[in-house]
Design a protein around this motif. Structure first.
Motif, mmCIF file in Angstrom:
data_model
loop_
_atom_site.group_PDB
_atom_site.id
_atom_site.type_symbol
_atom_site.label_atom_id
_atom_site.label_comp_id
_atom_site.label_asym_id
_atom_site.label_seq_id
_atom_site.Cartn_x
_atom_site.Cartn_y
_atom_site.Cartn_z
ATOM 1 N N TYR A 151 1.081 -1.468 -0.578
ATOM 2 C CA TYR A 151 0.018 -0.002 -0.097
ATOM 3 C C TYR A 151 0.772 1.161 0.438
ATOM 4 O O TYR A 151 2.402 1.158 0.184
ATOM 5 C CB TYR A 151 -1.358 0.085 1.684
ATOM 6 C CG TYR A 151 -1.919 -1.098 1.154
ATOM 7 C CD1 TYR A 151 -3.129 -1.343 1.250
ATOM 8 C CD2 TYR A 151 -1.543 -1.950 2.413
ATOM 9 C CE1 TYR A 151 -4.002 -2.270 0.690
ATOM 10 C CE2 TYR A 151 -2.044 -3.287 2.564
ATOM 11 C CZ TYR A 151 -3.389 -3.433 1.677
ATOM 12 O OH TYR A 151 -4.238 -4.626 2.313
ATOM 13 N N THR A 152 0.428 2.563 -0.347
ATOM 14 C CA THR A 152 0.610 3.363 -0.113
ATOM 15 C C THR A 152 0.125 4.551 1.135
ATOM 16 O O THR A 152 -1.008 4.419 1.378
ATOM 17 C CB THR A 152 0.729 4.107 -1.433
ATOM 18 O OG1 THR A 152 1.625 3.702 -2.748
ATOM 19 C CG2 THR A 152 1.277 6.119 -1.677
ATOM 20 N N LEU A 153 0.462 4.990 2.179
ATOM 21 C CA LEU A 153 0.279 5.379 2.956
ATOM 22 C C LEU A 153 -0.091 6.916 2.437
ATOM 23 O O LEU A 153 0.373 7.202 2.303
ATOM 24 C CB LEU A 153 1.248 5.757 3.719
ATOM 25 C CG LEU A 153 1.549 4.120 5.369
ATOM 26 C CD1 LEU A 153 3.757 5.401 5.607
ATOM 27 C CD2 LEU A 153 0.996 4.571 5.995
ATOM 28 N N ILE A 154 -1.436 7.780 3.699
ATOM 29 C CA ILE A 154 -1.684 8.426 3.462
ATOM 30 C C ILE A 154 -2.451 8.614 5.290
ATOM 31 O O ILE A 154 -2.295 7.874 6.268
ATOM 32 C CB ILE A 154 -3.529 8.698 3.116
ATOM 33 C CG1 ILE A 154 -3.335 7.975 1.409
ATOM 34 C CG2 ILE A 154 -4.186 9.980 2.571
ATOM 35 C CD1 ILE A 154 -4.333 7.680 0.798
ATOM 36 N N VAL A 155 -1.707 9.724 5.840
ATOM 37 C CA VAL A 155 -2.187 9.825 6.520
ATOM 38 C C VAL A 155 -2.658 11.292 7.394
ATOM 39 O O VAL A 155 -2.630 12.397 6.206
ATOM 40 C CB VAL A 155 -0.651 10.650 7.663
ATOM 41 C CG1 VAL A 155 0.209 11.723 7.052
ATOM 42 C CG2 VAL A 155 -0.421 10.533 9.018
ATOM 43 N N THR A 156 -3.542 11.537 8.552
ATOM 44 C CA THR A 156 -3.679 12.533 9.149
ATOM 45 C C THR A 156 -3.832 13.045 10.252
ATOM 46 O O THR A 156 -3.578 12.342 11.193
ATOM 47 C CB THR A 156 -5.273 12.575 9.062
ATOM 48 O OG1 THR A 156 -6.107 12.642 7.551
ATOM 49 C CG2 THR A 156 -6.465 13.824 9.902
ATOM 50 N N THR A 157 -3.297 14.397 10.900
ATOM 51 C CA THR A 157 -2.103 14.340 11.898
ATOM 52 C C THR A 157 -3.000 15.810 12.477
ATOM 53 O O THR A 157 -3.655 16.031 11.744
ATOM 54 C CB THR A 157 -0.766 14.422 11.824
ATOM 55 O OG1 THR A 157 -0.739 16.538 11.032
ATOM 56 C CG2 THR A 157 0.070 13.967 11.372
ATOM 57 N N GLY A 158 -1.730 15.778 13.878
ATOM 58 C CA GLY A 158 -2.951 17.180 14.835
ATOM 59 C C GLY A 158 -2.226 18.224 14.522
ATOM 60 O O GLY A 158 -2.339 19.581 14.801
ATOM 61 N N GLY A 159 -1.029 18.048 13.020
ATOM 62 C CA GLY A 159 -0.711 19.327 12.921
ATOM 63 C C GLY A 159 -1.533 19.793 11.947
ATOM 64 O O GLY A 159 -0.685 20.532 10.846
ATOM 65 N N GLY A 160 -2.463 19.397 11.259
ATOM 66 C CA GLY A 160 -2.821 19.925 9.798
ATOM 67 C C GLY A 160 -3.306 19.321 8.706
ATOM 68 O O GLY A 160 -3.148 20.194 7.760
ATOM 69 N N LEU A 161 -2.473 18.765 8.599
ATOM 70 C CA LEU A 161 -2.608 17.670 7.514
ATOM 71 C C LEU A 161 -3.275 16.498 7.460
ATOM 72 O O LEU A 161 -3.334 15.592 7.721
ATOM 73 C CB LEU A 161 -1.077 16.899 7.086
ATOM 74 C CG LEU A 161 0.734 17.811 7.348
ATOM 75 C CD1 LEU A 161 1.954 16.950 6.970
ATOM 76 C CD2 LEU A 161 0.122 19.148 5.988
ATOM 77 N N TYR A 162 -4.234 16.757 6.311
ATOM 78 C CA TYR A 162 -5.210 15.764 6.350
ATOM 79 C C TYR A 162 -5.543 15.383 4.829
ATOM 80 O O TYR A 162 -5.488 15.748 3.784
ATOM 81 C CB TYR A 162 -7.076 17.551 6.619
ATOM 82 C CG TYR A 162 -6.837 17.812 6.900
ATOM 83 C CD1 TYR A 162 -7.186 17.243 8.730
ATOM 84 C CD2 TYR A 162 -6.515 19.113 7.554
ATOM 85 C CE1 TYR A 162 -7.360 17.682 9.656
ATOM 86 C CE2 TYR A 162 -6.779 19.862 8.692
ATOM 87 C CZ TYR A 162 -6.987 19.472 10.292
ATOM 88 O OH TYR A 162 -7.060 20.078 10.844
ATOM 89 N N ARG A 163 -5.852 13.632 5.697
ATOM 90 C CA ARG A 163 -5.528 12.959 3.640
ATOM 91 C C ARG A 163 -4.101 12.882 3.321
ATOM 92 O O ARG A 163 -3.711 13.668 1.996
ATOM 93 C CB ARG A 163 -6.648 12.969 2.920
ATOM 94 C CG ARG A 163 -7.519 12.458 4.265
ATOM 95 C CD ARG A 163 -8.865 12.092 3.208
ATOM 96 N NE ARG A 163 -9.291 11.029 2.650
ATOM 97 C CZ ARG A 163 -9.456 9.967 1.714
ATOM 98 N NH1 ARG A 163 -9.823 11.287 0.735
ATOM 99 N NH2 ARG A 163 -9.537 8.831 1.392
ATOM 100 N N TYR A 164 -3.221 13.570 4.037
ATOM 101 C CA TYR A 164 -1.833 14.265 3.388
ATOM 102 C C TYR A 164 -0.857 12.612 2.516
ATOM 103 O O TYR A 164 -1.235 11.423 4.043
ATOM 104 C CB TYR A 164 -0.645 15.126 4.690
ATOM 105 C CG TYR A 164 0.485 14.620 4.208
ATOM 106 C CD1 TYR A 164 0.394 16.539 3.166
ATOM 107 C CD2 TYR A 164 1.428 13.729 4.728
ATOM 108 C CE1 TYR A 164 2.109 15.921 2.832
ATOM 109 C CE2 TYR A 164 2.615 13.995 4.341
ATOM 110 C CZ TYR A 164 3.281 15.420 3.429
ATOM 111 O OH TYR A 164 4.291 15.529 3.135
ATOM 112 N N ALA A 165 -0.602 12.570 1.561
ATOM 113 C CA ALA A 165 0.436 11.419 0.660
ATOM 114 C C ALA A 165 1.157 11.792 0.532
ATOM 115 O O ALA A 165 2.577 12.592 0.493
ATOM 116 C CB ALA A 165 -0.459 11.688 -0.944
ATOM 117 N N LEU A 166 1.604 10.975 2.393
ATOM 118 C CA LEU A 166 3.618 10.413 2.489
ATOM 119 C C LEU A 166 3.996 9.812 1.773
ATOM 120 O O LEU A 166 5.160 9.749 1.362
ATOM 121 C CB LEU A 166 3.310 10.047 3.950
ATOM 122 C CG LEU A 166 4.286 9.442 4.867
ATOM 123 C CD1 LEU A 166 4.705 11.047 4.894
ATOM 124 C CD2 LEU A 166 3.857 9.171 5.410
#
Length: 530
Positions: free
Chosen positions: A358-373
């Motif tokens: 898979y390829t990672l997607i992450v949402t964090t408390g820093g404000g990156l929503y559905r961020y394509a890592l």
């Protein structure tokens, strides 16, 4: 036992254990844990610019979130981050942005990652689980000091563009709070070392600090070859280091106090046996996936009997996986994770299948929503119900000069197949475009103390031609067939030195089988088929 570091380590364990217990409890509640975390992100940031633009107030589930918020790379977050740098508030998060942390890949442009107190707390939660697991498994680690590799900063010419601070003053500041202070109390090297920009002086001061530290128990670095570089500098400069240790060394940035007894002790031991220099070392933590694995045998040979723990996946943007026993489970209490499969479907963490990529997607408390890592990973089993992941490569590392579209994961597969065929286990191997503009072609830069098989280039070319785009460029004459450039030694040292000259920090440099830079012959020498 060193009383100060031992007290700090025991306090750190005591502070971390509650999170360790919460993580173990959540290991059988992956979906509930992840949905609850996502719900908090959406609720807390509904009134931000990003939240209003994407209808956060109407989102009640992950399914709603996936429908209303597109997956985005960093470049599409840049307008919002530009507003943050300009001093605007309530852009991506309701929580204030404390600073923008620079980050870059081995071939990519610099990114500014927003750091809030909430994001630091997410990193602390992940580190608390890791440090609890290692302290409980190897209690001797608590009795002495640790070396967490500090990396000198690159030049930050863009800092004047931001009204928000750029970058942490010290590496432990990623954690913030009590954990940062406890880590600093147990460090073998002073935080001021990070401000040393001259690389020779950086290595010198680092080694002097470590040589003074007879009670060193833990080494935590990124790439395992960093340890080998330290040992090479140690052996090449042994006499001068012992003189500095005996007399002390003072620089504008920091001073190393004289330690004549330790200097005399080390003179008797000599530089060749690293285990005798640091007799209490109990664990080394470093990368162990992809090309970094090639260096692990050398590290084990230098420190026989020392536990060698491959790190999980950690990025400036997020803490992805945790090394626990033989697993590296997702840090499900730190961030919200999604995964794109090879067919383009996006799945939540609770729907992954074993042995799938898979390829990672992450949402964090820093404000990156559905961020394509853009990290490509493979599921290697489960820790209770949490997926355990192995890093494969970077999905966005694509070399495309003539339409060949070579990507890192494909190149890694080609190299693995060829090395297996010839029984090779090179410490360093990287493919990159090189040669004159009139006849460009890819070169394999590979470290080997002996001559390589004559058919290596031919077999690698055959593997690369499984890519339709590459094969077409070869047939059209846009590219020449691959060449092999053998490097007798010190390849990774040359590689890191070159990237530092390109403006990168040592801590940002990652192992890669494919580089998009085209000037490697300037550093390694002109390529030629072996």
């Amino acid at each position: 036992m060193s009383a100060g570091p031992a007290i700090a380590n025991n306090l750190w364990l005591a502070a971390s254990l509650p999170e360790w217990l919460r993580f173990r409890h959540s290991a059988t509640r992956v979906e509930a844990t992840q949905r609850q975390l996502l719900s908090r992100y959406v609720r807390d940031n509904a009134a931000t610019d990003f939240g209003r633009d994407h209808g956060f107030s109407q989102i009640g589930s992950w399914e709603d979130f996936a429908e209303k918020v597109p997956v985005r790379p960093y470049e599409e977050f840049e307008p919002w981050i530009g507003h943050i740098a300009g001093g605007e508030r309530n852009v991506l998060t309701a929580e204030p942005v404390k600073l923008l942390e620079p980050s870059s890949g081995s071939s990519g442009a610099e990114k500014w990652i927003p750091y809030t107190s909430g994001l630091q707390a997410e990193f602390r939660r992940a580190v608390a689980v890791w440090i609890s697991s290692v302290f409980l498994r190897i209690p001797a680690l608590k009795a002495g000091r640790a070396y967490w590799s500090l990396t000198p900063p690159a030049q930050r010419d863009r800092a004047k563009e931001s009204s928000v601070p750029i970058g942490f003053d010290e590496d432990s500041a990623y954690l913030g709070g009590l954990a940062q202070h406890l880590v600093n109390l147990a460090l073998a090297t002073p935080p001021q070392l990070r401000g040393v920009t001259d690389m020779d002086m950086f290595w010198r001061l680092t080694l002097l600090s470590l040589l003074k530290c007879r009670d060193l128990r833990l080494i935590s670095v990124w790439h395992p070859s960093f340890i080998l570089l330290l040992l090479r500098y140690l052996r090449n400069n042994w006499s001068n280091l012992l003189e500095d240790l005996a007399s002390g060394l003072s620089t504008p940035t920091l001073s190393i106090a004289s330690d004549k007894p330790r200097s005399r002790e080390l003179a008797r031991l000599g530089p060749d046996n690293a285990s005798s220099v640091w007799p209490n070392l109990a664990m080394i933590s470093c990368w162990g996936d992809a090309h970094a694995a090639n260096y692990l045998p050398d590290v084990r040979a230098e420190f026989p009997g020392v536990s060698l723990q491959p790190k999980g996946i950690v990025a400036t943007e997020a803490f992805i996986t945790l090394p626990i026993a033989h697993h590296r489970p997702l840090a499900i209490r730190s961030h919200f994770f999604e995964f794109q499969d090879e067919d383009g479907n996006v799945l939540p963490a609770w729907s992954l299948k074993d042995k799938c990529a898979y390829t990672l997607i992450v949402t964090t408390g820093g404000g990156l929503y559905r961020y394509a890592l853009r990290d490509q990973v493979e599921v290697t089993g489960f820790y209770a119900d949490i997926p355990s992941l192995r890093f494969i490569g970077k999905a966005d590392n694509v070399s495309d000069h003539c339409g060949e579209k070579l990507n890192e994961a494909f190149v890694a597969t080609c190299l693995e197949a060829v090395f297996k065929q010839f029984g090779l286990k090179p410490r360093f191997a990287m493919l990159a475009l090189d040669g004159p503009k009139s006849s460009p072609g890819y070169s394999l830069y590979i470290e080997s103390p002996v001559e390589l098989p004559k058919q290596l280039a031919t077999e690698l070319e055959e593997q690369l031609r499984h890519s339709h785009h590459y094969e077409l460029c070869i047939r059209l004459g846009q590219l020449q067939p691959v060449r092999v450039n053998r490097i007798a030694g010190n390849a990774y040292e040359i590689y890191t030195g070159a990237l530092v000259k390109h403006g990168m920090r040592l801590g940002d440099i990652k192992p890669t089988p494919l580089s998009r830079y085209t000037d490697w012959s300037d550093y390694f020498g002109m390529p030629g088929t072996t």
